[in-house]
Write an enzyme that holds these catalytic residues in place. Structure first.
Site, PDB file in Angstrom:
ATOM      1  N   CYS A 155       0.836  -1.203   0.000  1.00  0.00           N
ATOM      2  CA  CYS A 155       0.000   0.000   0.000  1.00  0.00           C
ATOM      3  C   CYS A 155       0.870   1.252   0.000  1.00  0.00           C
ATOM      4  CB  CYS A 155      -0.901   0.045   1.238  1.00  0.00           C
ATOM      5  SG  CYS A 155      -2.099  -1.280   1.375  1.00  0.00           S
ATOM      6  N   ASP A 156       0.340   2.301  -0.602  1.00  0.00           N
ATOM      7  CA  ASP A 156       0.992   3.601  -0.518  1.00  0.00           C
ATOM      8  C   ASP A 156      -0.067   4.682  -0.672  1.00  0.00           C
ATOM      9  OD1 ASP A 156       3.877   4.834  -0.488  1.00  0.00           O
ATOM     10  OD2 ASP A 156       2.677   6.074  -1.842  1.00  0.00           O
ATOM     11  N   SER A 157       0.124   5.792   0.019  1.00  0.00           N
ATOM     12  CA  SER A 157      -0.853   6.888  -0.018  1.00  0.00           C
ATOM     13  C   SER A 157      -0.168   8.204  -0.352  1.00  0.00           C
ATOM     14  CB  SER A 157      -1.567   7.014   1.336  1.00  0.00           C
ATOM     15  OG  SER A 157      -2.261   5.839   1.663  1.00  0.00           O
TER      16      SER A 157
END
Length: 213
Positions: A82-84
């Site tokens: 995941c990355d935001s």
């Protein structure tokens, strides 16, 4: 003797305490294997290969890089990277990194709104699995309170906004400074549970198979 099958192993390729806490609160106990991806280098290479990237592209490319970095270490499991990033005023913002950048960013964001994009990349590393590898981006609009300079200085002084995507949290010290959102609350934390459920369904894993009970 119970005939309830064991939970499907899930590997979380992220060092984020918030993502881990989100999964645990939903009944899932993943194995955490932190990736060692050079995020700026990955983003730079992607721009060189594909040209200009949208904020959604950046989130997904980094999520994929994390999952692929960790996948060789996964043993018969599903790997989630995941990355935001925050899209604000036409720009992509990750972690501020310094108090100066965090302060400047909050003085621009206060009273305004941005869009938090979280990339999710899933790799099926099960011995008898599908071998699938694919990603989804979820986006949530975040409306920020109109903070005073003193409030910004006090928040930055806690150190929290320096090391989180966009320079704020919704589940921590930054919670009082987020007036409202449009979209999934979990996505702002960095991992959309509804999105993960839908991704798992695509490889024939119902959500309840992840539950540790």
């Amino acid at each position: 003797m119970s005939d309830t099958p064991a939970a499907q192993p899930l590997v979380l390729a992220s060092a984020s305490p918030a993502r881990l806490a989100t999964l645990r609160a939903a009944g899932v106990e993943p194995e955490v294997i932190v990736s060692h991806v050079d995020e700026p280098a990955v983003e730079q290479a992607a721009r060189a290969a594909y040209g200009e990237l949208t904020p959604e592209d950046v989130a997904l490319i980094l999520a994929r890089a994390k999952a692929e970095d960790v996948a060789p270490q996964a043993d018969n499991a599903i790997v989630l990277g995941c990355d935001s990033v925050l899209e604000f005023d036409g720009e992509v913002h990750g972690k501020p990194g310094t108090a100066e950048r965090a302060t400047e960013r909050w003085r621009r964001m206060r009273g305004q709104h941005g869009t938090l994009h979280s990339g999710h990349w899933l790799i099926d590393e099960r011995d008898d699995g599908t071998g699938a590898t694919f990603g989804v981006v979820a986006s949530t609009v975040v409306h920020f309170a109109d903070l005073t300079d003193d409030e910004i200085d006090a928040y930055v002084a806690t150190g929290e906004p320096l090391y989180v995507a966009g320079g704020f949290t919704i589940d921590g010290l930054g919670g009082p400074y987020v007036e409202r959102i449009e979209g999934d609350h979990h996505n702002v934390v960095g991992l959309s549970l509804p999105v993960l459920r839908e991704m798992l369904a695509q490889i024939d894993i119902p959500w309840h198979r992840l539950l540790n009970r």
